[in-house]
Scaffold this motif. Structure first.
Motif, PDB file in Angstrom:
ATOM      1  N   TYR A 259      -6.113  -8.561   2.688  1.00 26.12           N
ATOM      2  CA  TYR A 259      -4.876  -7.900   2.281  1.00 26.12           C
ATOM      3  C   TYR A 259      -3.710  -8.762   2.775  1.00 26.12           C
ATOM      4  O   TYR A 259      -3.508  -8.900   3.984  1.00 26.12           O
ATOM      5  CB  TYR A 259      -4.796  -6.500   2.875  1.00 26.12           C
ATOM      6  CG  TYR A 259      -5.935  -5.585   2.463  1.00 26.12           C
ATOM      7  CD1 TYR A 259      -5.917  -4.934   1.232  1.00 26.12           C
ATOM      8  CD2 TYR A 259      -7.039  -5.389   3.308  1.00 26.12           C
ATOM      9  CE1 TYR A 259      -6.968  -4.113   0.847  1.00 26.12           C
ATOM     10  CE2 TYR A 259      -8.085  -4.561   2.927  1.00 26.12           C
ATOM     11  CZ  TYR A 259      -8.052  -3.923   1.700  1.00 26.12           C
ATOM     12  OH  TYR A 259      -9.097  -3.108   1.330  1.00 26.12           O
TER      13      TYR A 259
ATOM     14  N   SER B  43      -3.592   5.907   2.748  1.00 21.40           N
ATOM     15  CA  SER B  43      -3.574   5.440   4.125  1.00 21.40           C
ATOM     16  C   SER B  43      -4.248   4.077   4.254  1.00 21.40           C
ATOM     17  O   SER B  43      -5.265   3.795   3.601  1.00 21.40           O
ATOM     18  CB  SER B  43      -4.282   6.458   5.018  1.00 21.40           C
ATOM     19  OG  SER B  43      -4.456   5.951   6.326  1.00 21.40           O
ATOM     20  N   ASP B  44      -3.683   3.238   5.121  1.00 24.36           N
ATOM     21  CA  ASP B  44      -4.325   1.956   5.424  1.00 24.36           C
ATOM     22  C   ASP B  44      -5.736   2.166   5.953  1.00 24.36           C
ATOM     23  O   ASP B  44      -6.624   1.328   5.726  1.00 24.36           O
ATOM     24  CB  ASP B  44      -3.504   1.184   6.458  1.00 24.36           C
ATOM     25  CG  ASP B  44      -2.278   0.512   5.852  1.00 24.36           C
ATOM     26  OD1 ASP B  44      -2.245   0.363   4.619  1.00 24.36           O
ATOM     27  OD2 ASP B  44      -1.372   0.149   6.608  1.00 24.36           O
ATOM     28  N   GLU B  45      -5.942   3.273   6.641  1.00 26.71           N
ATOM     29  CA  GLU B  45      -7.254   3.551   7.221  1.00 26.71           C
ATOM     30  C   GLU B  45      -8.307   3.789   6.153  1.00 26.71           C
ATOM     31  O   GLU B  45      -9.512   3.641   6.414  1.00 26.71           O
ATOM     32  CB  GLU B  45      -7.158   4.769   8.139  1.00 26.71           C
ATOM     33  CG  GLU B  45      -6.231   4.557   9.338  1.00 26.71           C
ATOM     34  CD  GLU B  45      -6.069   5.818  10.162  1.00 26.71           C
ATOM     35  OE1 GLU B  45      -6.622   6.867   9.753  1.00 26.71           O
ATOM     36  OE2 GLU B  45      -5.396   5.759  11.211  1.00 26.71           O
TER      37      GLU B  45
ATOM     38  N   ARG C 246     -12.650  -2.372   4.603  1.00 30.07           N
ATOM     39  CA  ARG C 246     -12.451  -3.545   5.469  1.00 30.07           C
ATOM     40  C   ARG C 246     -13.740  -4.358   5.511  1.00 30.07           C
ATOM     41  O   ARG C 246     -14.828  -3.813   5.734  1.00 30.07           O
ATOM     42  CB  ARG C 246     -12.073  -3.107   6.879  1.00 30.07           C
ATOM     43  CG  ARG C 246     -10.813  -2.253   6.946  1.00 30.07           C
ATOM     44  CD  ARG C 246      -9.557  -3.062   6.658  1.00 30.07           C
ATOM     45  NE  ARG C 246      -8.356  -2.217   6.608  1.00 30.07           N
ATOM     46  CZ  ARG C 246      -7.127  -2.677   6.425  1.00 30.07           C
ATOM     47  NH1 ARG C 246      -6.947  -3.988   6.280  1.00 30.07           N
ATOM     48  NH2 ARG C 246      -6.092  -1.855   6.373  1.00 30.07           N
TER      49      ARG C 246
ATOM     50  N   LEU D 249      -8.529   2.085   3.349  1.00 30.68           N
ATOM     51  CA  LEU D 249      -8.847   0.843   2.643  1.00 30.68           C
ATOM     52  C   LEU D 249     -10.154   0.254   3.160  1.00 30.68           C
ATOM     53  O   LEU D 249     -10.420   0.266   4.362  1.00 30.68           O
ATOM     54  CB  LEU D 249      -7.723  -0.171   2.825  1.00 30.68           C
ATOM     55  CG  LEU D 249      -6.355   0.196   2.240  1.00 30.68           C
ATOM     56  CD1 LEU D 249      -5.337  -0.879   2.583  1.00 30.68           C
ATOM     57  CD2 LEU D 249      -6.444   0.378   0.730  1.00 30.68           C
TER      58      LEU D 249
ATOM     59  N   VAL E  71       0.867  -1.182   0.000  1.00 28.69           N
ATOM     60  CA  VAL E  71       0.000   0.000   0.000  1.00 28.69           C
ATOM     61  C   VAL E  71       0.905   1.234   0.000  1.00 28.69           C
ATOM     62  O   VAL E  71       1.733   1.405   0.898  1.00 28.69           O
ATOM     63  CB  VAL E  71      -0.940   0.005   1.224  1.00 28.69           C
ATOM     64  CG1 VAL E  71      -1.797   1.263   1.235  1.00 28.69           C
ATOM     65  CG2 VAL E  71      -1.812  -1.249   1.219  1.00 28.69           C
TER      66      VAL E  71
END
Length: 404
Positions: free
Chosen positions: A269, A257-259, A263, A261, A253
């Protein structure tokens, strides 16, 4: 006595010509060798079979006050490729960093013998390397970097300088070719190719990796960099619409931001994987995905994934990326979808195709893939480079004869 009257004398003794100095290819790339195995790695590993290849990466920051240096190592699995990584002390201003890189690159290049080819993947490395004299300059444009997130404002100006100084301009897709063809007298289209044998492993039941082996079916997968070009909203909507489908996302990634993505229990992932591992993941999928956003960053892309997915025997579903539609959209095994509902419907069609792994759709794809290979692409590029080198050597020889 005969030589005194200049009578030629034939000798049976052959005088061996000295071996020419090897050609060195100095590649300046914004992509690290060990990041994702893609166009630069495919080409440079093949060029290394005929010339010395040095892959110059972006600098790594070291502690303030330390002495700048260039770390040199052999590329993993490709000992004929040398990776050169400059290390710069933290805290340097932009002019100081550029001056330091200029000194490091100039000193390094001074140690190289024979003809030199400078090869660029990014114009941003021109400021510290422009003064290095080369026999041939190549700009291999694989992306329209000015459209990427956080692109430096001076990139376009530097790109024009690079194009003006280049002997050859290569483009990684038709859309890029159309954008560059009128800006230089020698622009050549070299779409990204595929290592068919490598990805064909996915057809023969490669070992299912542990982190996806226990997932239910059907599985729909993507591998590649997950960045601003990836349509995260599309993935979220698909996962919501089909909770019984498992979505496997393989890759690092970057720049998002991972936030941000999506979920869900059916989105997985699994992180970045090596090039060698990709066919194993692909083998365990039913459908391969290309959920790219349609924006400025994807306007000129020509993803290598399309032929790789097909070489692995998987039907593909993609958003309408221009080069994908142009080159693969006519294939039965490549579905094009414009929105979330259309993408889900296209995936359902692809899942039906996947039930016939030796069907006409795959034979059609194989026929198209048979016309392309990285070996052929590199060989054609090499021919153009040696044409330039040969012309310049010829001019130099003629000048020496005239002087005598």
């Amino acid at each position: 006595m005969l030589t005194g009257v200049r009578v030629p004398v034939e000798s049976l003794t052959r005088v061996a010509a000295p071996d020419p100095e090897p050609v060195t290819l100095l590649c300046f790339s914004h992509l690290r060798w060990n990041f994702v195995f893609q166009r630069p790695q495919h080409l440079m590993s093949r060029f290394a079979e005929e010339m010395k290849v040095i892959y110059w990466e972006e600098p790594i920051v070291i502690a303030p006050g330390e002495t700048a240096f260039v770390q040199v190592r052999q590329a993993e699995d490709f000992p004929d490729v040398t990776v050169a990584v400059p290390h710069l002390p933290e805290g340097l201003s932009m002019p100081e960093a550029e001056a330091t890189l200029t000194r490091l690159a100039t000193n390094y290049a001074a140690s190289l013998k024979g003809a030199l080819v400078k090869w660029y993947y990014t114009p941003m490395m021109l400021p510290f390397s422009r003064q290095i004299e080369a026999d041939t300059i190549v700009y291999d444009c694989m992306d329209e970097l000015s459209q990427f997130k956080f692109a430096p404002p001076m990139l376009l100006e530097l790109e024009q300088e690079l194009i003006d100084s280049a002997d050859l301009v290569f483009t990684g897709g038709s859309s890029l070719f159309e954008a560059k063809k009128d800006r230089h007298s020698s622009v050549h289209l070299f779409p990204s190719s595929v290592d068919r044998d490598h990805f064909a492993l996915a057809r023969s039941g490669a070992t299912d990796p542990q982190d996806q082996a226990n997932l239910a079916r059907p599985r729909l997968g993507f591998y590649g960099v997950i960045d601003e070009r990836f349509d995260i909203d599309l993935l979220r909507q698909m996962a919501d619409a089909r909770p019984n489908w498992q979505f496997v996302m393989v890759g690092p990634v970057v720049k998002i931001s991972d936030e941000d993505l999506p979920r869900a229990a059916n989105i997985h992932y699994v992180g970045g994987k090596t090039y060698e591992q990709l066919p194993h993941y692909l083998s365990g999928w039913d459908v391969a995905l290309m959920p790219f956003a349609i924006n400025e960053a994807t306007r000129f892309i020509s993803p290598t994934k399309t032929p790789e997915y097909l070489a692995g025997g998987k039907p593909v579903v993609s958003t309408p990326i221009r080069d994908v539609v142009r080159h693969y959209g006519h294939l039965q095994g490549v579905q094009i979808a414009y929105d979330a509902d259309g993408f889900v419907a296209a995936c359902e069609k692809a899942l039906e195709l996947a039930k016939d792994p030796k069907g006409q759709w795959l034979a059609e794809a194989d026929l198209l893939l048979s016309a392309t290979s990285w070996d052929t692409t590199q060989a054609r590029m090499s021919g153009l480079i040696h044409d330039v080198l040969g012309e310049r050597t010829g001019v130099q020889q003629n000048m020496l004869v005239a002087a005598e």
